[in-house]
Design a protein around this motif. Structure first.
Motif, PDB file in Angstrom:
ATOM      1  N   GLY A  44     -25.690 -10.629 -13.660  1.00 28.09           N
ATOM      2  CA  GLY A  44     -24.692  -9.722 -14.219  1.00 28.09           C
ATOM      3  C   GLY A  44     -24.469  -8.533 -13.301  1.00 28.09           C
ATOM      4  O   GLY A  44     -24.770  -8.585 -12.101  1.00 28.09           O
ATOM      5  N   GLU A  45     -23.966  -7.464 -13.901  1.00 29.49           N
ATOM      6  CA  GLU A  45     -23.531  -6.316 -13.117  1.00 29.49           C
ATOM      7  C   GLU A  45     -24.635  -5.241 -13.041  1.00 29.49           C
ATOM      8  O   GLU A  45     -25.264  -5.059 -12.009  1.00 29.49           O
ATOM      9  CB  GLU A  45     -22.291  -5.787 -13.827  1.00 29.49           C
ATOM     10  CG  GLU A  45     -21.579  -4.683 -13.183  1.00 29.49           C
ATOM     11  CD  GLU A  45     -20.289  -4.359 -13.943  1.00 29.49           C
ATOM     12  OE1 GLU A  45     -19.474  -5.297 -14.144  1.00 29.49           O
ATOM     13  OE2 GLU A  45     -20.127  -3.214 -14.352  1.00 29.49           O
ATOM     14  N   ALA A  46     -24.877  -4.564 -14.161  1.00 28.29           N
ATOM     15  CA  ALA A  46     -25.856  -3.469 -14.185  1.00 28.29           C
ATOM     16  C   ALA A  46     -26.311  -3.269 -15.622  1.00 28.29           C
ATOM     17  O   ALA A  46     -25.569  -3.590 -16.557  1.00 28.29           O
ATOM     18  CB  ALA A  46     -25.189  -2.194 -13.677  1.00 28.29           C
ATOM     19  N   PRO A  47     -27.505  -2.720 -15.810  1.00 29.47           N
ATOM     20  CA  PRO A  47     -27.957  -2.472 -17.183  1.00 29.47           C
ATOM     21  C   PRO A  47     -27.052  -1.464 -17.883  1.00 29.47           C
ATOM     22  O   PRO A  47     -26.506  -0.557 -17.247  1.00 29.47           O
ATOM     23  CB  PRO A  47     -29.350  -1.866 -16.989  1.00 29.47           C
ATOM     24  CG  PRO A  47     -29.727  -2.123 -15.565  1.00 29.47           C
ATOM     25  CD  PRO A  47     -28.479  -2.309 -14.794  1.00 29.47           C
ATOM     26  N   GLY A  48     -26.894  -1.635 -19.183  1.00 29.70           N
ATOM     27  CA  GLY A  48     -26.194  -0.648 -20.006  1.00 29.70           C
ATOM     28  C   GLY A  48     -27.253   0.179 -20.733  1.00 29.70           C
ATOM     29  O   GLY A  48     -28.444   0.148 -20.389  1.00 29.70           O
ATOM     30  N   GLU A  51     -30.161  -1.866 -22.383  1.00 32.64           N
ATOM     31  CA  GLU A  51     -31.032  -2.470 -21.362  1.00 32.64           C
ATOM     32  C   GLU A  51     -31.897  -1.399 -20.701  1.00 32.64           C
ATOM     33  O   GLU A  51     -33.082  -1.614 -20.430  1.00 32.64           O
ATOM     34  CB  GLU A  51     -30.185  -3.193 -20.297  1.00 32.64           C
ATOM     35  CG  GLU A  51     -29.473  -4.443 -20.805  1.00 32.64           C
ATOM     36  CD  GLU A  51     -28.227  -4.165 -21.631  1.00 32.64           C
ATOM     37  OE1 GLU A  51     -27.673  -3.060 -21.519  1.00 32.64           O
ATOM     38  OE2 GLU A  51     -27.807  -5.070 -22.396  1.00 32.64           O
ATOM     39  N   PRO A  57     -32.826  -7.246 -19.388  1.00 32.48           N
ATOM     40  CA  PRO A  57     -31.400  -7.464 -19.165  1.00 32.48           C
ATOM     41  C   PRO A  57     -30.697  -8.043 -20.395  1.00 32.48           C
ATOM     42  O   PRO A  57     -31.306  -8.783 -21.178  1.00 32.48           O
ATOM     43  CB  PRO A  57     -31.383  -8.498 -18.026  1.00 32.48           C
ATOM     44  CG  PRO A  57     -32.625  -9.279 -18.230  1.00 32.48           C
ATOM     45  CD  PRO A  57     -33.648  -8.305 -18.785  1.00 32.48           C
ATOM     46  N   PHE A  58     -29.443  -7.739 -20.520  1.00 35.96           N
ATOM     47  CA  PHE A  58     -28.571  -8.363 -21.538  1.00 35.96           C
ATOM     48  C   PHE A  58     -29.191  -8.411 -22.938  1.00 35.96           C
ATOM     49  O   PHE A  58     -29.348  -9.476 -23.521  1.00 35.96           O
ATOM     50  CB  PHE A  58     -28.148  -9.771 -21.072  1.00 35.96           C
ATOM     51  CG  PHE A  58     -27.060  -9.735 -20.035  1.00 35.96           C
ATOM     52  CD1 PHE A  58     -25.723  -9.555 -20.391  1.00 35.96           C
ATOM     53  CD2 PHE A  58     -27.363  -9.848 -18.690  1.00 35.96           C
ATOM     54  CE1 PHE A  58     -24.712  -9.505 -19.426  1.00 35.96           C
ATOM     55  CE2 PHE A  58     -26.348  -9.794 -17.715  1.00 35.96           C
ATOM     56  CZ  PHE A  58     -25.020  -9.626 -18.090  1.00 35.96           C
ATOM     57  N   ASN A  84     -29.423  -8.725 -12.628  1.00 34.14           N
ATOM     58  CA  ASN A  84     -28.176  -8.009 -12.332  1.00 34.14           C
ATOM     59  C   ASN A  84     -28.134  -7.640 -10.860  1.00 34.14           C
ATOM     60  O   ASN A  84     -29.188  -7.477 -10.235  1.00 34.14           O
ATOM     61  CB  ASN A  84     -28.137  -6.698 -13.142  1.00 34.14           C
ATOM     62  CG  ASN A  84     -27.907  -6.940 -14.622  1.00 34.14           C
ATOM     63  OD1 ASN A  84     -26.892  -7.493 -15.032  1.00 34.14           O
ATOM     64  ND2 ASN A  84     -28.869  -6.534 -15.433  1.00 34.14           N
ATOM     65  N   HIS A 167     -17.559 -11.441 -16.911  1.00 38.91           N
ATOM     66  CA  HIS A 167     -18.673 -10.755 -17.537  1.00 38.91           C
ATOM     67  C   HIS A 167     -18.494 -10.880 -19.053  1.00 38.91           C
ATOM     68  O   HIS A 167     -17.381 -10.673 -19.558  1.00 38.91           O
ATOM     69  CB  HIS A 167     -18.665  -9.284 -17.122  1.00 38.91           C
ATOM     70  CG  HIS A 167     -19.924  -8.592 -17.493  1.00 38.91           C
ATOM     71  ND1 HIS A 167     -20.232  -8.294 -18.799  1.00 38.91           N
ATOM     72  CD2 HIS A 167     -20.980  -8.201 -16.749  1.00 38.91           C
ATOM     73  CE1 HIS A 167     -21.420  -7.723 -18.829  1.00 38.91           C
ATOM     74  NE2 HIS A 167     -21.901  -7.667 -17.597  1.00 38.91           N
TER      75      HIS A 167
HETATM   76  N1  URA Z   1     -24.212  -5.874 -18.621  1.00 35.61           N
HETATM   77  C1  URA Z   1     -24.762  -6.334 -17.475  1.00 35.61           C
HETATM   78  O1  URA Z   1     -24.073  -6.611 -16.510  1.00 35.61           O
HETATM   79  N2  URA Z   1     -26.064  -6.495 -17.429  1.00 35.61           N
HETATM   80  C2  URA Z   1     -26.868  -6.234 -18.451  1.00 35.61           C
HETATM   81  O2  URA Z   1     -28.065  -6.424 -18.310  1.00 35.61           O
HETATM   82  C3  URA Z   1     -26.265  -5.766 -19.636  1.00 35.61           C
HETATM   83  C4  URA Z   1     -24.960  -5.589 -19.701  1.00 35.61           C
END
Ligand code: URA
Length: 213
Positions: A44-48, A51, A57-58, A84, A167
């Motif tokens: 994925g992209e990055a933790p929100g 997370e 993650p996710f 991510n 995403h």
């Molecule tokens: N979106 C992401 O890209 N990664 C995560 O871990 C959570 C949300």
């Protein structure tokens, strides 16, 4: 060193990493999770926010959709590895900058080299761009154009089947994206099942002795 020890040392490096500005915002770094022998890795992209708090993650709304897409297609979340391109939460959930993806790539690459998956699924544009352009050497024209297809690329010295898709967060409030994401998950799971099938054993070649028995 065993795979487990190598993983623990990658996790320690990520937790203490200060290679980019995002380190100063994090509550917890989010290295990723899943079996170290997984044959498929989702990036994925990055933790929100959720997370960052959980260090996993996710686990927020997008994560619930990711889990649902996997499980409704017969794959347990526990059998895939999830990470991510950026391991620390960007402030106010902004998109990661390219220099942050690039700084974090030292960790991303180590994770891919450790797990050596036969398949990688990129979720969204940032992850798609990194795997296609930076690692695969293929021009990235955006997820909308790239999705729905299976690509065979050489990534970090290994042959990998790469499938780019949206995403999951992009599908939460957009029914058209949700429909396409669901289609892509069917392709992902069918390709995964195909790759996991044992190869048919070749019939042993008969020798002269076989005919004399
Ligand atoms: N979106 C992401 O890209 N990664 C995560 O871990 C959570 C949300």
């Amino acid at each position: 060193m065993s795979k487990e020890s190598l993983w623990l040392s990658i996790v320690e490096d990520i937790k203490s990493c200060k290679l980019c500005r995002l380190s100063s915002y994090r509550t917890n770094a989010v290295p990723g999770e899943g079996p170290l022998n997984a044959s498929i890795v989702f990036v994925g992209e990055a933790p929100g926010k959720s997370e960052d708090l959980a260090g996993r993650p996710f686990v927020g709304a997008a994560g619930k959709l990711l889990t649902e897409l996997l499980e409704s297609n017969g794959i347990r979340r526990e059998e895939v590895f999830i990470t991510n391109v950026v391991k620390c939460r960007p402030p106010d959930n902004r998109d990661p900058f390219e220099d942050e993806v690039s700084a974090c790539s030292i960790h991303t690459n180590k994770i891919v080299e450790l797990i050596r998956p036969s398949m990688i699924v990129t979720l969204g544009n940032h992850s798609g761009r990194y795997f296609f352009e930076v690692l695969g050497g293929i021009k990235w024209y955006g997820v909308k154009r790239a999705r729905g297809k299976v690509y065979k690329l050489r990534i970090l010295g290994n042959d990998v089947v790469l499938i780019p898709t949206y995403h999951p967060a992009a599908a939460l409030y957009n029914p058209k994206v949700r429909e396409e994401l669901e289609e892509d998950f069917k392709l992902i799971v069918n390709t995964y099942n195909e790759l996991s099938k044992p190869k048919p054993t070749q019939e042993k070649r008969k020798t002269l002795l076989d005919f004399m028995k």
